[in-house]
Design a protein around this motif. Structure first.
Motif, PDB file in Angstrom:
ATOM      1  N   GLU A  41      14.980   8.647  -3.452  1.00 48.56           N
ATOM      2  CA  GLU A  41      13.716   7.992  -3.766  1.00 48.56           C
ATOM      3  C   GLU A  41      13.922   6.860  -4.766  1.00 48.56           C
ATOM      4  O   GLU A  41      14.825   6.922  -5.604  1.00 48.56           O
ATOM      5  N   LEU A  42      13.088   5.834  -4.651  1.00 43.88           N
ATOM      6  CA  LEU A  42      13.121   4.746  -5.619  1.00 43.88           C
ATOM      7  C   LEU A  42      12.661   5.278  -6.971  1.00 43.88           C
ATOM      8  O   LEU A  42      11.763   6.119  -7.040  1.00 43.88           O
ATOM      9  N   THR A  43      13.280   4.806  -8.038  1.00 40.55           N
ATOM     10  CA  THR A  43      12.816   5.172  -9.370  1.00 40.55           C
ATOM     11  C   THR A  43      11.504   4.428  -9.627  1.00 40.55           C
ATOM     12  O   THR A  43      11.135   3.504  -8.882  1.00 40.55           O
ATOM     13  N   GLU A  44      10.808   4.810 -10.676  1.00 40.90           N
ATOM     14  CA  GLU A  44       9.557   4.135 -11.011  1.00 40.90           C
ATOM     15  C   GLU A  44       9.809   2.655 -11.268  1.00 40.90           C
ATOM     16  O   GLU A  44       9.031   1.790 -10.846  1.00 40.90           O
ATOM     17  N   SER A  65      10.441   0.916  -7.916  1.00 40.90           N
ATOM     18  CA  SER A  65       9.190   0.808  -7.177  1.00 40.90           C
ATOM     19  C   SER A  65       8.328  -0.333  -7.717  1.00 40.90           C
ATOM     20  O   SER A  65       7.757  -1.111  -6.949  1.00 40.90           O
ATOM     21  N   ARG A  66       8.252  -0.438  -9.040  1.00 40.66           N
ATOM     22  CA  ARG A  66       7.465  -1.515  -9.651  1.00 40.66           C
ATOM     23  C   ARG A  66       8.073  -2.881  -9.355  1.00 40.66           C
ATOM     24  O   ARG A  66       7.354  -3.848  -9.094  1.00 40.66           O
ATOM     25  N   GLN A  67       9.399  -2.954  -9.373  1.00 35.00           N
ATOM     26  CA  GLN A  67      10.063  -4.226  -9.080  1.00 35.00           C
ATOM     27  C   GLN A  67       9.850  -4.632  -7.628  1.00 35.00           C
ATOM     28  O   GLN A  67       9.588  -5.805  -7.325  1.00 35.00           O
ATOM     29  N   LEU A  68       9.948  -3.660  -6.714  1.00 32.16           N
ATOM     30  CA  LEU A  68       9.733  -3.950  -5.297  1.00 32.16           C
ATOM     31  C   LEU A  68       8.303  -4.417  -5.067  1.00 32.16           C
ATOM     32  O   LEU A  68       8.069  -5.379  -4.326  1.00 32.16           O
ATOM     33  N   ALA A  76      10.387   7.318  -0.755  1.00 30.58           N
ATOM     34  CA  ALA A  76      11.655   7.804  -0.199  1.00 30.58           C
ATOM     35  C   ALA A  76      12.263   6.702   0.667  1.00 30.58           C
ATOM     36  O   ALA A  76      11.541   5.903   1.277  1.00 30.58           O
ATOM     37  N   VAL A  77      13.584   6.645   0.719  1.00 25.59           N
ATOM     38  CA  VAL A  77      14.271   5.595   1.471  1.00 25.59           C
ATOM     39  C   VAL A  77      13.846   5.569   2.934  1.00 25.59           C
ATOM     40  O   VAL A  77      13.622   4.499   3.506  1.00 25.59           O
ATOM     41  N   ASP A  78      13.704   6.758   3.548  1.00 22.20           N
ATOM     42  CA  ASP A  78      13.324   6.795   4.970  1.00 22.20           C
ATOM     43  C   ASP A  78      11.856   6.422   5.192  1.00 22.20           C
ATOM     44  O   ASP A  78      11.415   6.280   6.336  1.00 22.20           O
ATOM     45  N   GLU A  79      11.091   6.240   4.114  1.00 24.98           N
ATOM     46  CA  GLU A  79       9.717   5.740   4.228  1.00 24.98           C
ATOM     47  C   GLU A  79       9.664   4.242   3.941  1.00 24.98           C
ATOM     48  O   GLU A  79       8.932   3.501   4.612  1.00 24.98           O
ATOM     49  N   VAL A  80      10.444   3.804   2.971  1.00 27.02           N
ATOM     50  CA  VAL A  80      10.416   2.398   2.555  1.00 27.02           C
ATOM     51  C   VAL A  80      11.197   1.489   3.502  1.00 27.02           C
ATOM     52  O   VAL A  80      10.741   0.400   3.858  1.00 27.02           O
ATOM     53  N   ASP A 138       0.818  -1.210   0.000  1.00 25.16           N
ATOM     54  CA  ASP A 138       0.000   0.000   0.000  1.00 25.16           C
ATOM     55  C   ASP A 138       0.852   1.259   0.000  1.00 25.16           C
ATOM     56  O   ASP A 138       0.516   2.258  -0.638  1.00 25.16           O
ATOM     57  N   SER A 139       1.956   1.245   0.725  1.00 26.47           N
ATOM     58  CA  SER A 139       2.844   2.408   0.799  1.00 26.47           C
ATOM     59  C   SER A 139       3.357   2.789  -0.582  1.00 26.47           C
ATOM     60  O   SER A 139       3.402   3.973  -0.934  1.00 26.47           O
ATOM     61  N   LEU A 140       3.725   1.782  -1.377  1.00 27.25           N
ATOM     62  CA  LEU A 140       4.212   2.044  -2.734  1.00 27.25           C
ATOM     63  C   LEU A 140       3.099   2.608  -3.606  1.00 27.25           C
ATOM     64  O   LEU A 140       3.320   3.510  -4.413  1.00 27.25           O
TER      65      LEU A 140
END
Length: 209
Positions: free
Chosen positions: A180-183, A186-189, A134-138, A126-128
């Motif tokens: 921040e994660l790139t798009e 983010s999709r891979q994660l 951002a790294v400090d969020e993920v 859900d966070s994604l």
């Protein structure tokens, strides 16, 4: 005359999130009532309730600056969902888990940990979706998930979810907090989380949890 509910993209997102929060609370109220009436099995109830709790936690966290008080949100929109409010805000776990732990704490540790793992998986996904990249969020979200998976002794050390989370946490640790994660990342994660979640759920029946 057309009435605009929002002035910009930020306001539109805010109202979309309000709508989703409202729907989650209403859905949980209905779920609790049909569970009480034995319309749904305890196993089905538990899975659906865990999902709603996880969705609620992620969304309420994202909206904490806009909605610091869920009870006030509940009153403002005259929701009349006292059972859901207790389950989502006060308890934080499905009634089935709550009752098992209360009845036999030593024998039901695994049930509580399974619930925790499910909630952490859904919170991460859900966070994604809410663009919290951002790294400090993920990093803290994945750390919580990894920790809960490691508590569950039925999962092998090389279980897909454990391995992938270790790899992602190691990758994030090399980045700056504000990065921040790139798009694509983010999709891979999200793909890795979904795949690991499906593997996790498939492993539960053989474990007898």
């Amino acid at each position: 005359m057309e009435v605009k509910l929002w002035n910009d993209k930020r306001e539109r997102e805010m109202y979309d999130n309000f709508s989703e929060l409202y729907a989650i609370i209403k859905a949980n109220e209905k779920l609790e009532k049909i569970y009480i009436r034995d319309v749904i099995s305890p196993a089905e109830y538990e899975i659906e309730c865990q999902k709603l709790i996880a969705h609620f936690k992620t969304l309420s966290s994202a909206l904490k600056n806009t909605i610091p008080n869920i009870e006030h949100f509940h009153e403002t929109y005259k929701m009349d969902c006292p059972v859901a409010l207790n389950r989502l805000v006060t308890s934080g776990v499905p009634a089935t888990v709550e009752h098992r732990v209360a009845a036999a704490p030593a024998a039901t540790t695994s049930a509580a940990i399974v619930a925790e793992c499910v909630q952490n998986f859904i919170t991460a996904m859900d966070s994604l979706k809410l663009n919290m990249v951002a790294v400090d969020e993920v990093h803290p979200v994945l750390s919580d998930l990894s920790a809960s998976l490691n508590k569950l002794s039925i999962l092998a050390h090389d279980f897909e979810g454990k391995t992938k989370m270790r790899e992602w946490i190691a990758r994030l640790s090399k980045m700056g907090a504000a990065d921040e994660l790139t798009e694509q990342q983010s999709r891979q994660l999200h793909f890795d989380l979904e795949s690991s979640y499906n593997s996790f759920m498939a492993a539960l029946p053989t474990a007898g949890t």
